[in-house]
Write an enzyme that holds these catalytic residues in place. Structure first.
Site, PDB file in Angstrom:
ATOM      1  N   SER A   1       0.912  -1.157   0.437  1.00 22.23           N
ATOM      2  CA  SER A   1      -0.149  -0.111  -0.080  1.00 22.23           C
ATOM      3  C   SER A   1       0.624   1.494  -0.116  1.00 22.23           C
ATOM      4  O   SER A   1       2.269   0.812   0.619  1.00 22.23           O
ATOM      5  CB  SER A   1      -0.881   0.086   1.257  1.00 22.23           C
ATOM      6  OG  SER A   1      -0.129   0.191   2.965  1.00 22.23           O
ATOM      7  N   ASP A   2       0.104   2.522  -0.470  1.00 21.16           N
ATOM      8  CA  ASP A   2       0.894   3.264  -0.439  1.00 21.16           C
ATOM      9  C   ASP A   2       0.683   4.046   1.066  1.00 21.16           C
ATOM     10  O   ASP A   2       0.507   3.355   1.588  1.00 21.16           O
ATOM     11  CB  ASP A   2      -0.073   5.008  -1.400  1.00 21.16           C
ATOM     12  CG  ASP A   2       1.431   6.046  -1.711  1.00 21.16           C
ATOM     13  OD1 ASP A   2       2.508   5.826  -0.680  1.00 21.16           O
ATOM     14  OD2 ASP A   2       1.143   6.488  -3.043  1.00 21.16           O
ATOM     15  N   TRP A   3       1.399   5.229   1.550  1.00 19.07           N
ATOM     16  CA  TRP A   3       0.938   5.585   3.003  1.00 19.07           C
ATOM     17  C   TRP A   3      -0.086   5.984   3.068  1.00 19.07           C
ATOM     18  O   TRP A   3      -0.660   6.834   2.747  1.00 19.07           O
ATOM     19  CB  TRP A   3       2.611   6.767   2.851  1.00 19.07           C
ATOM     20  CG  TRP A   3       3.203   5.977   3.779  1.00 19.07           C
ATOM     21  CD1 TRP A   3       4.033   4.584   2.842  1.00 19.07           C
ATOM     22  CD2 TRP A   3       5.280   6.371   4.003  1.00 19.07           C
ATOM     23  NE1 TRP A   3       5.202   4.887   3.589  1.00 19.07           N
ATOM     24  CE2 TRP A   3       5.906   6.159   4.290  1.00 19.07           C
ATOM     25  CE3 TRP A   3       4.756   7.811   5.215  1.00 19.07           C
ATOM     26  CZ2 TRP A   3       6.955   6.434   4.933  1.00 19.07           C
ATOM     27  CZ3 TRP A   3       5.899   8.062   5.848  1.00 19.07           C
ATOM     28  CH2 TRP A   3       7.110   7.424   5.895  1.00 19.07           C
TER      29      TRP A   3
END
Length: 794
Positions: free
Chosen positions: A305-307
């Site tokens: 996932s992105d942050w």
């Protein structure tokens, strides 16, 4: 604080039984990886599995003491089941102490958790490892300007080696978004607007980071392709905005670099984007992450996932009712691990027990995550070489590569009257003027390299001792007092990391800037030549990751009063060379009209001053080309070169012509193209041919030319762009030297996603165009004949 407390409560259910790790099949390096993964997975509790799907970043403070060292005594009880990943272990550390921090955690995990599963550590490495003491190479958009994939591969091999020496197993790079929106603050992180150029740079970056072997060697790391996809053409040009993109454009333009980097480059990790496409956020887009990436492309790696992006399904997109549903949708879409801190995925333990999530779904994700750790060899040797980390980081031996990359990135945009190159002995008084000209701007996602070379310092090293180099700030863009007490202007060094990280952006006041302009004009009048350094800084173009930390802009001109400065300096009548140090293309037609020589540098990395001095004084002949189209005005957007036939009809009282076209770049020499030819002018849809052209250096200097191949399908069932880049080669020619450049043409170059969304090569005529930019081309026709129809049987 509330987020941390909530996460601790969620993780409380993850505590498992602690027993000594045994010498079991998953520990046997002689066995195939898949068998080892299967064995380990069969021994894991549900809590241990979900722990592998979690990461720590801000919550590293739960396992560290006040000095930033790993503290087993303070680690919470739930940490004893292990953790999948830890993000940015470099926080608060140099090379040696980061390696020691990594080793302390790996040793404790191996000795004190039931199964001893090593941790995988992540770092950023957009243009070099983002860490204290690491080498800083030119920003991604500058690397794209080299049009040299071999060089880019060497750059990221060096960056990967610096990362791995510290104990890092994966970097969150490269960014292979297609940058069609220059108002967007993350433009600098990309390789420009073209899918083919981006794909070639993406493949080079992946091979540099990962190597080309089936295993990830001891000097390599996993690359992460990001951000999938459409992230780079957001609504209103603002970060994380919706991307209104149809499926055909999505496949042919935005997904294409990812597909090539996976199939050809061997990329083994992908990061979805923050944005939505047609109402579906990327972190919940099963069609994209599962059906296309895994199903159509055969991708077997991890999706990270992105942050905070899984949380944003709840907090920004409003497509779920709680974190538990966010976890279900992300996992169902194909996201294997939540970064950077646990929020949604800890709920998976209880959701599996309530049969809201299947064990099989968790197992599939964990299998992929474990496989990555086996591929890195972490079960055999999870430890960093502390001495090597200190020796390799920012090593003197890496400086020539950083300098080579900076030299090749520089683009000569204008050179009226052959003002450039300057003659070193012809000028005794040189003025360097510009808001950040005496320091080194590195751009976003930068660490702090051990040494940097400013433009004045680069010039002083180049010039005879009798020459003087004087500096004036000219104007101030933003006030650095929001993050430092060091007075402006800064002389030497770099503050990029701190400027980028400061939330508040305070523009300089116009009264003070008027006085600075007057001072700069006075200096210019007393000088023989002016090097005018203008552009952005790390506050006027950057990632806008919250409403309190913005980085997108509504205009494309030079921020602040820089244009006023430029016009007044030009009015002095002194020879002026404009050097652009920036993160996005600048729409400055008035400045371009009045200044005779212009260099585009973007952010050139730690060797900025040396590289620019080499180009300014002719020791290096600039050969970079623009990886983007530069608009004259924000009203021209979108302005990318590969537009459809019905676009760009025209404007009343204005032009559709860009300020600078895609692929453009001048040289101190000249090149002539001749004898364009095909090995076969008619081919079947599955056939091949080659197009060749002769290039001759017709000038008096050795120089580089980037030979570019564009293709146009003249008639198609679904509309195609007026031209599409399908090949390029950067070559070096001595004065008078000629060379034949050849491009092999296959169905890969001619195909597109047709009306049924399947790749097809349609019969008909194609134009193959070769030249030195997207607007300076010679053309030859290629005919694709219809496949013969087999006679029917009666």
């Amino acid at each position: 604080m509330h987020r941390v407390r909530r996460t601790v409560i969620l993780l409380g259910s993850l505590v498992g039984t602690s027993t000594g790790a045994q010498q079991l099949p998953y520990r046997d390096a002689r066995l195939p990886i898949d068998r080892r993964v299967t064995d380990l997975l069969s021994r894991m509790t549900l809590e241990e599995k979900v722990a592998q799907m979690l990461c720590l970043w801000d919550q590293k403070k739960l396992i560290t003491d006040s000095s930033g060292h790993f503290s087993p005594a303070s680690a919470p009880r739930w940490f004893r089941v292990g953790i999948g990943r830890i993000e940015r272990p470099q926080d608060g550390h140099g090379a040696r102490s980061e390696a020691e921090f990594v080793n302390a955690i790996q040793r404790w995990v191996r000795d004190s958790t039931r199964l001893g599963i090593p941790v995988l550590f992540n770092e950023e490495a957009l243009h070099g490892l983002e860490a204290a003491g690491a080498t800083s190479f030119p920003q991604a958009i500058a690397l794209a300007s080299t049009w040299n994939p071999d060089l880019v591969q060497r750059v990221f091999a060096a960056a990967g080696a610096e990362a791995r020496a510290r104990g890092i197993g994966q970097v969150l790079a490269p960014v292979i978004d297609i940058a069609r929106e220059p108002r967007w603050g993350r433009f600098e992180e990309t390789y420009g607007e073209d899918p083919y150029l981006t794909a070639r740079m993406g493949v080079a970056a992946v091979r540099g980071f990962q190597g080309t072997d089936s295993m990830i060697g001891p000097q390599h790391v996993f690359a992460t392709l990001k951000h999938m996809t459409g992230h780079s053409q957001p609504e209103s040009g603002t970060n994380v905005g919706p991307a209104s993109i149809g499926e055909r454009t999505l496949r042919d333009m935005f997904l294409y670099p990812f597909e090539v980097a996976i199939k050809e480059g061997g990329a083994l990790s992908v990061m979805p984007s923050y944005n939505e496409i047609d109402g579906i956020p990327s972190h919940a887009n099963r069609w994209m992450l599962h059906d296309v990436v895994r199903g159509e492309w055969g991708f077997t790696g991890t999706v990270v996932s992105d942050w905070f992006a899984i949380q944003q399904l709840l907090e920004r997109h409003h497509v779920v009712v709680d974190q538990a549903e966010a976890a279900r949708r992300a996992l169902d879409a194909g996201v294997d691990i939540e970064l950077p801190d646990p929020a949604a995925y800890p709920t998976l333990v209880d959701q599996v027990r309530r049969r809201e999530v299947s064990v099989a779904a968790v197992d599939a994700a964990v299998r992929r995550l474990l496989r990555a750790k086996f591929m890195l060899g972490l079960f055999e040797n999870p430890y960093a070489d502390v001495a090597a980390a200190e020796r390799i980081s920012g090593a003197e031996s890496t400086r020539p590569l950083a300098l080579e990359a900076a030299r090749q990135a520089i683009v000569l945009l204008k050179n009226d009257g052959s003002l450039l190159p300057l003659r070193a002995g012809a000028y005794s008084r040189i003025a360097v003027i510009g808001p950040h000209a005496a320091e080194v701007l590195l751009g976003g996602y930068s660490g702090t390299p051990p040494r940097v070379v400013s433009i004045p310092d680069g010039l002083k090293a180049k010039l005879p001792s009798a020459a003087t180099v004087q500096y004036a700030e000219g104007v101030r863009i933003t006030e650095d007092s929001v993050f430092t007490r060091e007075p402006q202007p800064h002389i030497g060094g770099t503050l990029s990391k701190f400027r980028s990280g400061a939330d508040r952006v305070v523009p300089a006041d116009s009264t003070s800037n008027a006085a600075r302009i007057a001072e700069a004009v006075a200096l210019a009048r007393q000088s023989d030549v002016v090097i005018l350094v203008l552009g952005d800084n790390e506050q006027t173009t950057r990632e806008a990751y919250s409403e309190d930390h913005l980085g997108d802009r509504s205009s494309l001109g030079l921020p602040g009063m820089q244009e006023a400065l430029a016009l007044q300096i030009a009015a002095t009548g002194k020879p002026v060379v404009l050097v652009l140090i920036n993160g996005r293309p600048a729409s400055i037609p008035n400045v371009v009209a009045r200044i005779p020589a212009i260099l585009e540098g973007w952010y050139l990395g730690q060797e900025t001053g040396t590289a620019l001095a080499d180009v300014l004084f002719g020791d290096v002949n600039p050969g970079g080309k623009m990886p983007v189209t530069v608009a004259r005005d924000v009203g021209q957007l979108p302005v990318f070169y590969n537009y459809k036939p019905t676009a760009r009809r025209g404007y009343v009282l204005d032009t559709i012509a860009p300020l600078f076209p895609f692929g453009f770049g001048l040289s101190y020499t000249t090149f002539a193209y001749s004898n364009l030819r095909l090995t076969a002018s008619h081919i079947p849809p599955t056939g091949n041919t080659s197009v060749m052209v002769d290039i001759r250096n017709t000038g008096a200097r050795r120089g580089d030319e980037v030979v570019q191949l564009y293709i146009r399908d003249e008639v198609s069932a679904a509309t195609r762009p007026v031209k599409e880049l399908r090949g390029f080669q950067r070559i070096t020619l001595d004065p008078g030297e000629s060379r034949t450049v050849r491009f092999d043409i296959s169905s890969e170059h001619l195909s597109y996603h047709g009306p049924d969304m399947k790749r097809v090569v349609e019969p008909g005529q194609f134009q193959l165009m070769l030249g030195g930019s997207s607007v300076d081309l010679q053309s030859i026709a290629l005919t694709v004949d219809a496949a013969p129809v087999a006679p029917s049987r009666r």
